[in-house]
Design a protein around this motif. Sequence first.
Motif, PDB file in Angstrom:
ATOM      1  N   ASP A 158     -67.160-121.847   8.130  1.00  0.00           N
ATOM      2  CA  ASP A 158     -67.379-120.471   7.662  1.00  0.00           C
ATOM      3  C   ASP A 158     -67.714-119.542   8.818  1.00  0.00           C
ATOM      4  O   ASP A 158     -67.230-118.412   8.884  1.00  0.00           O
ATOM      5  CB  ASP A 158     -68.526-120.434   6.639  1.00  0.00           C
ATOM      6  CG  ASP A 158     -68.105-120.927   5.267  1.00  0.00           C
ATOM      7  OD1 ASP A 158     -66.890-121.014   5.015  1.00  0.00           O
ATOM      8  OD2 ASP A 158     -68.995-121.213   4.439  1.00  0.00           O
ATOM      9  N   THR A 224     -78.083-121.642  -3.949  1.00  0.00           N
ATOM     10  CA  THR A 224     -77.451-122.824  -3.360  1.00  0.00           C
ATOM     11  C   THR A 224     -78.108-124.106  -3.855  1.00  0.00           C
ATOM     12  O   THR A 224     -77.429-125.062  -4.251  1.00  0.00           O
ATOM     13  CB  THR A 224     -77.525-122.764  -1.823  1.00  0.00           C
ATOM     14  OG1 THR A 224     -76.780-121.630  -1.358  1.00  0.00           O
ATOM     15  CG2 THR A 224     -76.947-124.022  -1.199  1.00  0.00           C
ATOM     16  N   ASP A 237     -71.400-122.737  -9.703  1.00  0.00           N
ATOM     17  CA  ASP A 237     -71.512-122.952  -8.259  1.00  0.00           C
ATOM     18  C   ASP A 237     -71.727-121.602  -7.600  1.00  0.00           C
ATOM     19  O   ASP A 237     -71.592-120.548  -8.239  1.00  0.00           O
ATOM     20  CB  ASP A 237     -70.243-123.621  -7.720  1.00  0.00           C
ATOM     21  CG  ASP A 237     -70.476-124.329  -6.387  1.00  0.00           C
ATOM     22  OD1 ASP A 237     -71.592-124.229  -5.848  1.00  0.00           O
ATOM     23  OD2 ASP A 237     -69.541-124.976  -5.888  1.00  0.00           O
ATOM     24  N   SER A 239     -70.785-119.399  -3.882  1.00  0.00           N
ATOM     25  CA  SER A 239     -70.030-119.399  -2.633  1.00  0.00           C
ATOM     26  C   SER A 239     -70.381-118.158  -1.823  1.00  0.00           C
ATOM     27  O   SER A 239     -70.797-117.133  -2.377  1.00  0.00           O
ATOM     28  CB  SER A 239     -68.519-119.438  -2.904  1.00  0.00           C
ATOM     29  OG  SER A 239     -68.115-118.324  -3.676  1.00  0.00           O
TER      30      SER A 239
END
Length: 398
Positions: A158, A224, A237, A239
């Motif tokens: 990332d 997270t 989830d 991101s």
Amino acid sequence: MPSFERNEQFKPGFDYVQAADLARQKIEIENSNDKKLKSQVKNRIKENFGSIDTLNPEKTAATRKIFELEVDRQRLLIAKESGKQPEVVSTRQIKYDPEQQMFVFKAKGGYKVKRTAGDLISDINWGLYYDFKDLEAKPELAEFVKNYRAKIFDAQLDELEEEQLLIERIEIDKVEHHDSGIGKAYLKAYEALNKRKARRLKGENDSELPSGFVFEKMIRCLLTKLAYDLGVKWNFDVSKATVDDDIINKIDAILELTNRRRGIGVEKEPNESDLKKGYQVTLITSGSSEFRHKQDQVRKKQENFQLAKARGEKPPVDDLVLINPGEEFEDVASTLKIWNKQGMVAGGPENFLSIERSVEKYLRDIFKGTKLDFDKNPEFLDEIKQSFRDKGMKESDK
């Protein structure tokens, strides 16, 4: 992934597909004795992306800078695919309690704290890593250790992709020349990234940040750890947003639920009057004209997302929620100080927030209106609170 408004503002300035292909070729032939093949690949790289200025690296063409980062990115992908150990400057020791199914970290002063797997995953965001050599032989931890290593690789990837995109925006698209506001934001983000990399090379963590960015990271870390610990059961989830989404669409993180993506924007740069109204004068920040302006910006983004969907386009998120710390900005700074004084206890400074604040003030707004809305799904709310209680988070600010 290109962001929603990218095509309207920027033309493609770099061929990432070609760069990935040539980067792989360069890596694959590094140990080859075929000088002719090496020369051919080297010339193709030079023709397509330029040369490296060895005397003054800063003058190297932007395309070549991005390409060299792509080589680093491909090396990481190969290492990840091969199941190798990710490289980090330093690691910390941690134990595991099989009866409680919790990790145990020895904090400064000798006292021990219990932490979940999600806490250790979220600590990657703070530049903190753990040594699992003594634990990886435990069958019950095999899957976690595998996931943990993959998450470290993902964070490294990332960062490389963020740096590539920033160089493209600043040096190829010349954003700072045709839009001073956005250009300044990209330059500021690039400066912050370089400082972060420099700290990490020295073995330092990512806690030395302005309060606003600390708050943003705390919120992302809360999500997270919840996503890792409870996400499979509750089907959600989180991101990280791209640099484009952060700067253009005001999205800092994305909550992903089944067939729905909610953007999370953190109000992290209040002006001086906001700070006074927030905690110096103890007035309610949410009643200020500045905050109403920010709400209008978010509302307009939401409208744009809906219009895009009506046109058959795919916006980065379906919904956008603004999280504002208001008078808690002072508490963010003090929470960080406590965390640092206690040796940066595993789980990050966000675990020093009360359950009341983290759940009722921040997480409630993030999940509001989704299938996991606390009012509609009290079982989910209870499970979050119990997870926080199990690791010793205090109930309230009192």
